[in-house]
Design a protein around this motif. Sequence first.
Motif, PDB file in Angstrom:
ATOM      1  N   SER A 194       0.581  -1.253  -0.144  1.00  0.00           N
ATOM      2  CA  SER A 194       0.165  -0.190  -0.141  1.00  0.00           C
ATOM      3  C   SER A 194       1.184   1.381  -0.185  1.00  0.00           C
ATOM      4  N   THR A 195       1.997   0.986   0.989  1.00  0.00           N
ATOM      5  CA  THR A 195       3.047   2.741   0.940  1.00  0.00           C
ATOM      6  C   THR A 195       3.653   2.218  -0.361  1.00  0.00           C
ATOM      7  N   SER A 210      -4.666   0.125  -6.520  1.00  0.00           N
ATOM      8  CA  SER A 210      -4.513   0.540  -4.951  1.00  0.00           C
ATOM      9  C   SER A 210      -6.013  -0.886  -4.857  1.00  0.00           C
ATOM     10  N   ASP A 211      -6.985  -0.491  -5.762  1.00  0.00           N
ATOM     11  CA  ASP A 211      -8.011  -1.431  -5.550  1.00  0.00           C
ATOM     12  C   ASP A 211      -7.564  -3.155  -4.928  1.00  0.00           C
ATOM     13  N   THR A 212      -6.463  -3.326  -5.932  1.00  0.00           N
ATOM     14  CA  THR A 212      -5.904  -4.508  -5.648  1.00  0.00           C
ATOM     15  C   THR A 212      -5.324  -4.805  -4.554  1.00  0.00           C
ATOM     16  N   VAL A 213      -4.467  -3.923  -3.996  1.00  0.00           N
ATOM     17  CA  VAL A 213      -3.847  -4.680  -2.607  1.00  0.00           C
ATOM     18  C   VAL A 213      -4.201  -4.694  -1.672  1.00  0.00           C
ATOM     19  N   HIS A 214      -5.568  -3.510  -1.967  1.00  0.00           N
ATOM     20  CA  HIS A 214      -6.897  -3.133  -0.950  1.00  0.00           C
ATOM     21  C   HIS A 214      -7.256  -5.008  -0.541  1.00  0.00           C
ATOM     22  N   LEU A 215      -7.796  -5.331  -1.460  1.00  0.00           N
ATOM     23  CA  LEU A 215      -8.541  -6.393  -1.618  1.00  0.00           C
ATOM     24  C   LEU A 215      -7.855  -7.582  -1.016  1.00  0.00           C
ATOM     25  N   ALA A 280      -0.668   3.392   6.829  1.00  0.00           N
ATOM     26  CA  ALA A 280      -0.640   2.874   5.227  1.00  0.00           C
ATOM     27  C   ALA A 280      -1.914   2.708   4.454  1.00  0.00           C
ATOM     28  N   MET A 281      -3.029   2.499   4.743  1.00  0.00           N
ATOM     29  CA  MET A 281      -3.840   2.561   3.884  1.00  0.00           C
ATOM     30  C   MET A 281      -4.925   3.701   3.149  1.00  0.00           C
ATOM     31  N   VAL A 282      -3.712   4.856   3.829  1.00  0.00           N
ATOM     32  CA  VAL A 282      -4.793   5.826   3.250  1.00  0.00           C
ATOM     33  C   VAL A 282      -3.206   6.640   2.262  1.00  0.00           C
ATOM     34  N   LYS A 283      -3.102   5.907   2.081  1.00  0.00           N
ATOM     35  CA  LYS A 283      -1.429   6.138   1.526  1.00  0.00           C
ATOM     36  C   LYS A 283      -1.768   5.884   0.245  1.00  0.00           C
ATOM     37  N   SER A 284      -2.909   4.872  -0.362  1.00  0.00           N
ATOM     38  CA  SER A 284      -2.944   4.965  -1.637  1.00  0.00           C
ATOM     39  C   SER A 284      -4.843   4.197  -2.037  1.00  0.00           C
ATOM     40  N   SER A 285      -4.782   4.620  -0.897  1.00  0.00           N
ATOM     41  CA  SER A 285      -6.657   5.180  -1.010  1.00  0.00           C
ATOM     42  C   SER A 285      -7.678   6.692  -0.029  1.00  0.00           C
ATOM     43  N   PRO A 286      -8.339   7.063  -0.699  1.00  0.00           N
ATOM     44  CA  PRO A 286      -9.148   8.073   0.711  1.00  0.00           C
ATOM     45  C   PRO A 286     -10.150   7.663   1.049  1.00  0.00           C
ATOM     46  N   HIS A 287      -9.614   7.166   2.421  1.00  0.00           N
ATOM     47  CA  HIS A 287     -10.724   6.753   3.106  1.00  0.00           C
ATOM     48  C   HIS A 287     -10.328   7.403   4.945  1.00  0.00           C
TER      49      HIS A 287
END
Lengths: 407, 196
Positions: A194-195, A210-215, A280-287
């Motif tokens: 994610s980073t 980022s979607d793939t990484v999150h999933l 780490a999550m917020v670096k690649s996707s907007p939470h």
Amino acid sequence: MDWFMSPADELLSKYLGLSINVWLTLVFGFLIVPAVLGVSFGIHKYYMRTLLCIFEWATLQMKLKAKEKNHQLYRHYTSGIVSKMPDSTLRQEIQDLRRTADCLSLEPRFDLADVFFFCRKGLESILDDDVTKCFSAQELESWNLLTRSNLNFRYTSLKLLALWVLGVVIRYCVLLPFRVTVAVTGIFLFIVLSTVVGFLPSTKLRRYLSDTVHLMGYRLCVRSLSGVITYHNRENKPKNDGICVANHTTPIDGIILANDRCYSLVGQLHGGLLGMIQRAMVKSSPHIWFERAEVKDRHLVAKRLRDHVADENKHPVLIFPEGTCVNNTSVMMFKKGSFEIGCTIYPAAIKYDSRFGDAFWNSSQSGLVGYLLRLMSSWAIVCSVWYLPPMNRKGCRTETIQSERRF
Amino acid sequence: MGSSSSRLSNVPNSQELMQETGFSAAHLLRLYERFQFLDKDNKGHLRSEDFEAVRELSKNPIGDRIVEAFFLPGQETVDFPSFVRVLAHFRPKEKNRSREGAQQEPEPANSRNQKLKFAFRLYDRDGDGKISRVELLQVLREMLGMQVTEEQLESIAERAIQEADLDKDDAISFDEFRKSLEKVNIDHKMSIRFLK
């Protein structure tokens, strides 16, 4: 003596090396790659079927023994104490009372005797109410070899005891370390990837990655709990322009929903490991993570949510109107706020099957770590998710109606 | 959660309670199970938080008054005998009970008088033996909610006091309360049917 030790040493190290290799290959091949690609081998179905056969056999044994000794097998908890008089429900009576008070032409009626009805209804609900039954963990019809779900377990036969011991050994010595390894690997990979994705410029490619990484991260977490999730009504899956609301039973509800598509989570920024994961999550996707000071400001929250929802490229926001287990300060904020934003709302219902493992967290009995350990040492977490049809503000639905629209 | 074997011997003072309240052994056992269920931390007594956990009770307009009625003045906990004693007021009267003189045996908990006293306590929160105008207004506000204006509330209270207050002291005493409810079938309204 040296020549005696070294072959044994060599053998031991060879053996260790081999087993670690096998272990890593298994984990990589069976878990990580499928998690990234989103495929499944279907091993879980066989696993569950085998387990169910064993449970049925165990219950049969218990019933036979119980019959022999003439014991009652289960205390029937849910039998009522009082028979509630069907004359009128509490709500109707309150409405009647208030309606007569509303009529401007007539004098509002009130009798000293009116209090009797409410008094009796109140006592009836102290003695026997439908809601508290929902808050007690269910007692199962068939025993699933977990003593924590069978409050009446007594030593009935040697065979059952042996089976139970075998179950404990398998769960704590085989399944638990395996799952913990998977979870640790998953979280580590997730933070790193994610980073890394966060360094890319903001393009479509980055969003896709980022979607793939999150999933992948969510799927690994679910597999580390041996979760088997069935999604129903996938055509109602939330789209990018709204808020998803769901019922909240356990801390892992968010992961279960996020297994299917990416959401933007809302919550307070913590410290420690959880905070690291959040950052780490917020670096690649907007939470939407809040600092401690911002949490109390309801308008700021609403504004951020509104901005987020207006952007089509951002994922739908996931909200639990009952309040999260992790962050209790969110409860008051969202009760009004989430439904005042005025966008499409996608309800979802999550139902857990407790035959394989009870996911209910009684926060007064155990802390989070104890709860996670308990989850990881159950047989499996089986649940179903229903996507309900989306709703718009036009219907003038108030929050109470939303929350009453239950399954 | 839950006792390992629910038998009457586990219930404290079961014989005396049965005598005093008139509950049968089966009912007492059920009540004990319910008491244990409400007592989530297994403390052996109930606090007001345990009552508040019952959601339906919070919807009831006089819910917190009912909870207060369980606690003896000055006490913060309710043990099982007190719990049962309050519930004993709501046992329906047996039909074939012969009327005996008041001096011969202590008044049973579910007599008409006791039921009225319980209801009176719900109104008379400070326990001074009279329902003052202020107390009556409070109850009216709780039961009729925010949809009635202050003036309407006051006029209802005024009318209620005028109708019931016989000695014109601007408050309703227990006797006046009892008199004004002479014609009401208290036994039907204030009884809970316990399942066999």
